[in-house]
Scaffold this motif. Structure first.
Motif, PDB file in Angstrom:
ATOM      1  N   GLU A  36       0.824  -1.197   0.000  1.00 31.45           N
ATOM      2  CA  GLU A  36       0.000   0.000   0.000  1.00 31.45           C
ATOM      3  C   GLU A  36       0.863   1.253   0.000  1.00 31.45           C
ATOM      4  O   GLU A  36       0.598   2.223  -0.730  1.00 31.45           O
ATOM      5  CB  GLU A  36      -0.929  -0.022   1.213  1.00 31.45           C
ATOM      6  CG  GLU A  36      -1.948   1.114   1.221  1.00 31.45           C
ATOM      7  CD  GLU A  36      -2.983   0.954   2.314  1.00 31.45           C
ATOM      8  OE1 GLU A  36      -3.502   1.974   2.764  1.00 31.45           O
ATOM      9  OE2 GLU A  36      -3.277  -0.199   2.697  1.00 31.45           O
ATOM     10  N   GLU A  54      -6.196   0.412  -1.359  1.00 34.72           N
ATOM     11  CA  GLU A  54      -6.506  -0.428  -0.181  1.00 34.72           C
ATOM     12  C   GLU A  54      -5.931  -1.820  -0.434  1.00 34.72           C
ATOM     13  O   GLU A  54      -6.293  -2.486  -1.408  1.00 34.72           O
ATOM     14  CB  GLU A  54      -8.010  -0.508   0.046  1.00 34.72           C
ATOM     15  CG  GLU A  54      -8.374  -1.365   1.257  1.00 34.72           C
ATOM     16  CD  GLU A  54      -9.875  -1.496   1.433  1.00 34.72           C
ATOM     17  OE1 GLU A  54     -10.287  -2.267   2.322  1.00 34.72           O
ATOM     18  OE2 GLU A  54     -10.626  -0.861   0.646  1.00 34.72           O
ATOM     19  N   ASP A  56      -5.603  -5.676   0.580  1.00 36.23           N
ATOM     20  CA  ASP A  56      -6.396  -6.736   1.233  1.00 36.23           C
ATOM     21  C   ASP A  56      -5.667  -8.047   0.975  1.00 36.23           C
ATOM     22  O   ASP A  56      -5.873  -8.697  -0.055  1.00 36.23           O
ATOM     23  CB  ASP A  56      -7.801  -6.755   0.651  1.00 36.23           C
ATOM     24  CG  ASP A  56      -8.688  -7.774   1.376  1.00 36.23           C
ATOM     25  OD1 ASP A  56      -8.232  -8.335   2.384  1.00 36.23           O
ATOM     26  OD2 ASP A  56      -9.823  -7.982   0.901  1.00 36.23           O
TER      27      ASP A  56
END
Length: 637
Positions: A36, A54, A56
């Protein structure tokens, strides 16, 4: 107590699995954070601060609103340079684009002897077939080339008025190019003469709706002069032109300067035309006028390339020979000189034959003097009746034998010249044709000089004294438009059009002013006029504009009520946008509250632009605005 081996092994595996899970969790968090951070840094460096990142797990989700598709794709490329492209999940959106602006509708219509062609972009909703049918009627069997393209956008304001006017103008102009856009028409055309050009400009100006902007560029071709003639004489009355022709403005200026150097006083004019026998015409004229000035009195006539120099009787022969020799040497090759030094009289002539013709201001003609035969008398009588009318000619010529062989030609040429005058007298002798009279056409003297030089030959002598008189004004004539505009301003300078406070109602005290303005406009004839309404700056700007429009419309309505033809008038409100005095004082505000009358003049045509180039369409003001204000625009507007 000792645990069973199987339980120990099982507990060992559970503990190892827990430790592995904890280690994996820390590893995934580290990967997410590092991915990120790296992606955000790269996006910021490339200016994609609109994008959101974002992480994940191993996936990197991209969100945000991209300005356009190209920017979104560039952001994906930047992210792909930091993490594996298979890990990137694209959830970005592209901002919807604004609606496309309507195109600039414009057309060009070309009309000539081959037919009509039309090219450009028009609204799909307009009646294209009606336009083509109108052009086919104008083409009168000639080809109509349709090269129009269409676009599905609304018809802009002013488009139909411009199109209708273009068709009307095209009917007046068989050789023209007309450029049409919304609210504007530009016309380039060729007329047959200067008078025809003026007539067309007046007709086109009057036919245009007040809200339409027009540009006129109508060319008048130079006349063809045959023969190309210049005649200059010096006598006891001074130096002057009987006829003057030039091929260019520069040549005209050179010839006039040479005439002034030869003694001509006052102003003179040269007709600029086509048909010059040599591009060195001005040089030949300069040398000829200078030679005549050096010799003193006499005449010099240049008809095409033939130059005839006739000096006064008694001129010094030695001077004559020297000047003529220098002139012959200096003339351009194409020109031929014939110089005449009259022999001195040895005895008094005993009554030379003479023919006279007089033309009265009423148009009555009397023919007297000598003719060589009955046939010649009948021929002269018939020719005069054809020129002046059968009932206007009285012939009392006498038959005398032994007249010069060219006598009938000299008489007929003189009568033809006399017919161009308002009134005058003709005297024909064996040595000279003399014509005196008045005319209402400035070019008549030059035309007569060309006529006699052509009919009699360049070696013949003739004497002209033609006086130009201004033609009488017609009994019923309209005022000059510029004069009319000035008189309208004078009326208001003495008696201003006043309104009720804060209202578009004309005050009762202004009734006499409106009567005087209406009477004046009746004398102005059909002019294009803009009635302008202006206010001071008190109150809201929008209300001031509405009030000024309503007041201008009230003035227009009052003129209609007084039977003034207002089809070519427009009422336009300018609000507070054009002050003529300081709005900070009461006197200034009073001056700014006003009605003005302005001529709508054709615009100057720019030769470097066409209607197919982008032209901003103007929105004409609605001339039927309501008469009363909808709000208060200042306490005492």
């Amino acid at each position: 107590m000792r645990l069973p081996l199987t339980l120990v092994v099982a507990l060992t595996f559970v503990l190892a699995a827990a430790l592995c899970g904890v280690a994996a969790s820390f590893a995934v968090s580290a990967v997410e954070e590092n991915s990120e951070i790296a992606v955000r840094r790269a996006l910021d460096l490339k200016g994609h601060d609109w994008a959101e990142v974002e992480a994940d797990g191993l996936q990197v989700k991209m969100t945000g609103m991209a300005p356009d598709e190209a920017t979104r794709f560039n952001a994906l490329s930047v992210v792909g340079g930091e993490v594996d492209a298979s890990r990137v999940i694209d959830l970005m959106q592209v901002r919807p684009s604004a609606g496309l602006a309507a195109p600039k509708f414009s057309i060009e219509i070309l009309r000539n002897d081959s037919g009509v062609s039309i090219i450009g972009l028009v609204p799909a909703s307009m009646n294209r077939q009606a336009l083509l049918n109108a052009l086919k009627r104008l083409a009168d069997g000639q080809q109509v080339a349709d090269l129009l393209e269409t676009a599905s956008y609304p018809v802009p304001d002013g488009w139909q008025d411009a199109l209708d006017y273009a068709v009307v103008a095209l009917g007046m102009l068989p050789r023209s190019k007309i450029s049409v856009s919304a609210g504007r028409v530009t016309i380039r055309a060729i007329s047959d003469s200067g008078a025809d050009k003026k007539r067309l400009e007046q007709a086109l100006n009057r036919a245009a709706p007040p809200s339409l902007r027009i540009g006129l560029d109508i060319a008048a071709p130079r006349p063809v002069l045959t023969p190309f003639t210049l005649r200059f004489l010096i006598d006891e009355e001074g130096a002057r032109f009987d006829a003057c022709a030039a091929d260019t403005d520069a040549a005209r200026d050179r010839i006039l300067n040479a005439a002034r150097a030869a003694g001509m006083q006052g102003n003179a004019s040269c007709t600029i035309g086509m048909g010059v026998p040599s591009p060195r015409w001005a040089k030949a004229a300069e040398l000829s006028l200078a030679a005549l000035a050096e010799l003193g009195r006499g005449t010099v006539t240049i008809a095409d390339a033939d130059i005839t120099l006739v000096v006064a009787q008694g001129t010094d022969p030695a001077l004559f020979d020297r000047v003529v020799g220098e002139l012959e040497t200096g003339l351009p090759d194409v020109f031929a000189l014939h110089a005449v030094l009259p022999e001195p009289e040895t005895k008094k002539a005993a009554g030379p034959p003479e023919f006279t013709a007089t033309l009265s201001p009423e148009g009555l003609v009397q023919l007297r003097g000598r003719l060589g035969s009955d046939y010649a008398r009948d021929m002269v009588d018939s020719y005069a009746k054809a020129a002046f009318g059968a009932t206007a000619v009285y012939t009392a010529a006498r038959i005398v034998p032994d007249l010069p062989a060219d006598w009938p030609v000299r008489v007929l040429a003189g009568i033809e010249a006399l017919a161009t005058l308002k009134n005058g007298a003709l005297v024909v002798t064996p040595d000279q044709v003399m014509l005196r009279g008045t005319t209402h056409v400035e070019e008549t003297s030059a035309e007569i000089a060309r006529l006699l030089a052509d009919k009699l030959g360049e070696n013949q002598n003739f004497d002209l004294e033609i006086t130009y008189e201004e033609p009488p004004e017609p009994e019923e004539t309209s005022l000059d438009p510029d004069r009319c505009e000035g008189l309208l301003a004078e009326v208001q300078a003495n008696d201003k059009i006043a309104f009720e406070p804060g209202s578009a109602t004309i005050a009762a005290s202004a009734s006499g002013t409106m009567d005087r303005i209406a009477d004046l406009l009746q004398s102005c004839g059909p002019i294009r006029l803009e009635i302008q309404g202006h206010t001071d700056s008190q109150g809201r700007e929008e209300m001031n504009q509405q009030l000024s429009q309503a007041r201008a419309q009230s003035v227009l309505n009052e003129l209609r009520a007084r039977r003034v033809l207002t089809a070519s008038y427009a009422a336009v409100g300018y609000g507070e946008s054009q002050p003529i005095a300081d709005n900070g004082t009461e006197a200034g505000r009073e001056a700014n509250r006003r009605i003005e009358f302005h001529l709508i003049r054709p615009e100057t045509v720019d030769d470097h632009t066409t209607a197919l180039e982008q032209v901003e369409a103007e929105h004409p003001v609605d001339a039927e605005a309501e008469q009363s204000s909808t709000g208060t625009a200042g306490e005492d507007q």
